[in-house]
Design a protein around this motif. Structure first.
Motif, PDB file in Angstrom:
ATOM      1  N   HIS A  76      -5.892  -7.629   5.484  1.00  0.00           N
ATOM      2  CA  HIS A  76      -4.823  -7.837   6.466  1.00  0.00           C
ATOM      3  C   HIS A  76      -4.248  -6.480   6.831  1.00  0.00           C
ATOM      4  CE1 HIS A  76      -2.717  -7.541   2.675  1.00  0.00           C
ATOM      5  NE2 HIS A  76      -1.520  -7.708   3.196  1.00  0.00           N
ATOM      6  N   ASP A  80       0.205  -1.104   3.299  1.00  0.00           N
ATOM      7  CA  ASP A  80      -0.306  -0.728   1.968  1.00  0.00           C
ATOM      8  C   ASP A  80      -1.806  -0.998   1.831  1.00  0.00           C
ATOM      9  OD1 ASP A  80       0.665  -3.478   2.015  1.00  0.00           O
ATOM     10  OD2 ASP A  80       0.428  -3.571  -0.164  1.00  0.00           O
ATOM     11  N   HIS A  81      -2.412  -1.676   2.808  1.00  0.00           N
ATOM     12  CA  HIS A  81      -3.850  -1.958   2.749  1.00  0.00           C
ATOM     13  C   HIS A  81      -4.667  -1.192   3.790  1.00  0.00           C
ATOM     14  CE1 HIS A  81      -3.520  -5.281  -0.190  1.00  0.00           C
ATOM     15  NE2 HIS A  81      -2.272  -5.209   0.227  1.00  0.00           N
ATOM     16  N   HIS A 230      -1.991  -6.192  -7.866  1.00  0.00           N
ATOM     17  CA  HIS A 230      -0.864  -6.037  -6.916  1.00  0.00           C
ATOM     18  C   HIS A 230       0.490  -6.145  -7.628  1.00  0.00           C
ATOM     19  CE1 HIS A 230       1.055  -5.990  -2.968  1.00  0.00           C
ATOM     20  NE2 HIS A 230      -0.125  -5.926  -2.379  1.00  0.00           N
TER      21      HIS A 230
END
Ligand code: ZN
Ligand code: ZN
Ligand code: ZN
Length: 259
Positions: A76, A80-81, A230
């Protein structure tokens, strides 16, 4: 046949330690309490790819000597990704200045085009100052080299996919950001050899699973081995890991899991 994932990072969006925090986890000497933002490196036979490009991607690739990346898969478009997506251009160069495929949900690709409007799939004459990417919208299973990859829609906030990876008869489900796993997704991952699932902390959170939800999801999926990921700074590795049942472990940065 080798089939493994390596955790490039295992922390939540602010990372651990958090800036300006003196709690027991943020000041811990245990290397497992030092967490980059979450992403993994997948190796299966001759195929290698990244799932997500978290902010510390470059450091992780240097530390773990990652030099082969055939493609990128995105869960997504939370920052942070994806923050280090620009660093993919180094792999364009290593791959002989070829464009790279990036697979994600159509909504995620739309966000990527907004956030990184300069990214192009055209070669450029001024050197590789921007990544060359073919964005590939995915809504069903596809082949990535020697891996069958199936998108696993989950509830998180923006449109978010986990992914089921299948190679040489083994199945790994990767769901790093979710608050809920819809029944259809759960049915697809039943009996997975390895399942990696979101576990922010013990307390509840509106968009991430807490420990109770994570353990319930692993049990519902009937995963043979479970890894949590996470984490916020509420998770101090040595103490939190004592709360886990058999077959469930905490991930940590650098950990390699063979499927
Ligand atoms: Zn996240
Ligand atoms: Zn802290
Ligand atoms: Zn997220």
């Amino acid at each position: 046949m080798s089939f493994s994932i390596q955790f490039l990072g295992t922390g939540t969006s602010v990372g651990v330690p958090q800036i300006g925090c003196d709690c027991a986890t943020c000041t811990s000497a245990d290397p497992r309490d030092r967490r980059r933002r979450t992403g993994v490196y997948v190796r299966a036979g001759g195929t290698a790819f990244l799932i997500d490009t978290p902010p510390e991607l470059r450091e992780a690739c240097l530390d773990y000597k990652i030099r082969k990346v055939d493609a990128v898969v995105l869960t997504h478009a939370h920052m942070d990704h994806i923050a280090a997506f620009d660093d993919v251009r180094r792999f364009n160069t290593l791959n002989g200045k070829k464009p790279m495929n990036c697979y994600a949900a159509p909504e995620t690709i739309a966000s990527m085009r907004q956030i990184f409007p300069y990214i192009s799939d055209k070669a450029n004459t001024q050197g590789l100052f921007r990544p060359m990417i073919f964005f590939k919208p995915v809504t069903r299973a596809f082949r990535l080299g020697e891996v069958k990859v199936t998108p696993l829609p989950v509830v998180h906030g923006p449109r978010t996919n986990g992914y089921l990876l299948e190679h040489a008869g083994k199945r790994l489900a990767y769901l790093p950001d979710c608050i809920e796993i819809p029944p259809k997704t759960l049915a697809r991952i039943k009996g997975a050899d390895v399942m990696v699932v979101d576990c922010l902390r013990a307390r509840e959170h509106p968009t991430h699973m807490n420990l109770e939800r994570s353990l319930a999801a692993l049990a519902a999926a009937g995963a043979k081995r479970g890894y949590l990921v996470h984490f916020s700074h509420d998770v101090k590795h040595a103490e939190f890991s004592k709360r886990l049942p058999r077959g469930v472990r905490l991930s940590y940065d650098g950990l390699v899991v063979r499927v």
